[in-house]
Write a protein that holds these residues in place. Structure first.
Motif, short mmCIF file in Angstrom:
data_model
loop_
_atom_site.label_atom_id
_atom_site.label_comp_id
_atom_site.label_asym_id
_atom_site.label_seq_id
_atom_site.Cartn_x
_atom_site.Cartn_y
_atom_site.Cartn_z
N THR A 62 0.84 -1.21 0.00
CA THR A 62 0.00 0.00 0.00
C THR A 62 0.86 1.25 0.00
OG1 THR A 62 -1.54 -1.27 1.32
CG2 THR A 62 -1.96 1.08 1.21
N SER A 63 1.93 1.21 0.79
CA SER A 63 2.83 2.36 0.88
C SER A 63 3.53 2.59 -0.47
CB SER A 63 3.85 2.07 2.00
OG SER A 63 4.84 3.04 2.04
N VAL A 64 3.92 1.53 -1.13
CA VAL A 64 4.61 1.66 -2.43
C VAL A 64 3.64 2.22 -3.48
CG1 VAL A 64 5.72 0.38 -4.32
CG2 VAL A 64 6.28 -0.17 -1.95
N ALA A 69 2.34 6.86 -6.80
CA ALA A 69 1.33 7.81 -7.28
C ALA A 69 1.77 9.24 -6.97
CB ALA A 69 -0.02 7.49 -6.64
N GLU A 70 2.32 9.45 -5.77
CA GLU A 70 2.77 10.80 -5.38
C GLU A 70 3.92 11.26 -6.28
OE1 GLU A 70 3.26 11.18 -1.14
OE2 GLU A 70 4.21 13.15 -1.38
N GLY A 115 10.57 -6.01 -0.78
CA GLY A 115 10.60 -4.57 -1.05
C GLY A 115 11.09 -4.28 -2.46
N THR A 116 12.15 -4.93 -2.85
CA THR A 116 12.69 -4.73 -4.21
C THR A 116 11.66 -5.20 -5.24
OG1 THR A 116 14.94 -4.98 -3.40
CG2 THR A 116 14.60 -5.37 -5.75
N ARG A 121 7.74 -4.55 -9.60
CA ARG A 121 6.50 -4.98 -10.28
C ARG A 121 5.51 -3.82 -10.41
NH1 ARG A 121 2.35 -6.53 -6.75
NH2 ARG A 121 2.94 -6.12 -4.62
N LEU A 122 5.38 -3.02 -9.35
CA LEU A 122 4.40 -1.93 -9.40
C LEU A 122 4.92 -0.78 -10.26
CD1 LEU A 122 3.46 -2.18 -5.63
CD2 LEU A 122 1.95 -2.76 -7.55
N GLY A 123 6.20 -0.50 -10.15
CA GLY A 123 6.80 0.55 -10.98
C GLY A 123 6.80 0.16 -12.45
#
Ligand SMILES: NC(=O)c1ccc[n+]([C@@H]2O[C@H](COP(=O)([O-])OP(=O)(O)OC[C@H]3O[C@@H](n4cnc5c(N)ncnc54)[C@H](O)[C@@H]3O)[C@@H](O)[C@H]2O)c1
Length: 250
Positions: A62-64, A69-70, A115-116, A121-123
């Motif tokens: 969620t934080s990532v 988005a920010e 974390g990596t 994956r999201l990026g």
């Protein structure tokens, strides 16, 4: 990829190797967002360097998502991801004092590996949706492992396992993302002069330099940054793990 005006995320950028990369990338004209769990330090570094600071725990999906988005709102969708966020919990597998706590492994898996993977994956999913190319490519991911993931020293079993996993992700991820023009390269640093190395070695990283064949000193964050920059600029670097260690071996 030419960095001028490119949106870049550097995780763990508040300190050490990530801060070094942020400094150089900003000098090259990139719009950098530092993602770090330590917001206060991230803000201090960002003010010093002239970039954005975003609180992000890379272990937390969620934080990532919120941090990406920010960064996207501020600088445009990040095309370059430099994943420096990491922790190093030392301790031998078993000693007269008993077994190493299981948490040493689970905590390092959460940050160093999950974390990596989260940022990648999201990026990458966001980069994939960009319909324009930057030159001939869409994006670049620079992951950070360690030579411990290749020939780990005493007391680093859990850390080495997480870094070996990052090394293991490199080629398959490069293959997966090749369809979208995104390259993936991993740097495996030796000993670098950072707060993390000082705390693991319980002293100045340069004092460890006797074991480094040449140059007989700890690496500088600027030298890490220079390798990260070359990876971003050289389209033929892909799917590779690059040791950056002055020929240091376990
Ligand atoms: N310094 C070395 O000698 C060396 C050698 C090999 C590998 N590495 C790796 O390089 C990377 C950077 O290390 P460094 O030496 O610059 O360390 P550092 O401690 O100076 O910087 C790491 C940064 O990551 C941040 N961070 C930690 N957990 C996080 C989380 N869950 N989410 C977001 N940010 C988080 C910290 O707040 C810190 O700002 C690490 O992955 C480390 O394992 C370092």
């Amino acid at each position: 990829m030419n960095l001028d005006n490119i949106s870049v995320v550097i995780t763990g950028g508040a300190s050490g190797l990530g801060a070094g990369a942020a400094k150089l990338f900003i000098e090259k004209g990139a719009k950098v967002a530092i993602f770090d769990r330590n917001l206060e330090l991230a803000q201090t570094t960002a003010t010093e360097l002239g970039c954005a600071a975003v609180q992000c725990d890379v272990a937390d999906e969620t934080s990532v998502i919120a941090a990406l988005a920010e960064a996207g709102k501020m600088n445009g969708t990040p095309r370059i991801l430099v994943n420096c966020a990491g922790i190093d919990i030392t301790g031998r597998t078993a000693t007269k004092g008993g077994p190493q706590p299981r948490e040493a492994l689970t905590q390092q898996i959460a940050v160093n590996l999950t974390g990596t993977f989260n940022i990648c994956r999201l990026g990458a999913d966001a980069i994939r949706e960009l319909d324009d190319l930057e030159g001939e490519e869409q994006g670049v991911i620079v992951n950070v492992a360690s030579i411990a993931g290749l020939d780990g020293p005493f007391g680093q079993t859990a850390y080495a396992a997480t870094k070996a996993a990052v090394i293991g992700m490199t080629l398959p991820m490069a293959r997966d993302l090749s369809a979208y023009g995104i390259r993936v390269v991993t740097i495996a640093p030796g000993v670098f002069n950072t707060p993390l190395a000082a705390s693991v070695l319980r002293g100045e990283p340069d004092d460890y330099a006797g074991s480094v064949p040449f140059p007989k000193r700890a690496g500088k964050p600027a030298e890490f940054a220079s390798m990260a920059l070359e990876i971003c600029q050289n389209p033929m670097l892909n799917g590779e793990v690059i040791r950056l260690d002055g020929a240091l071996r376990g």
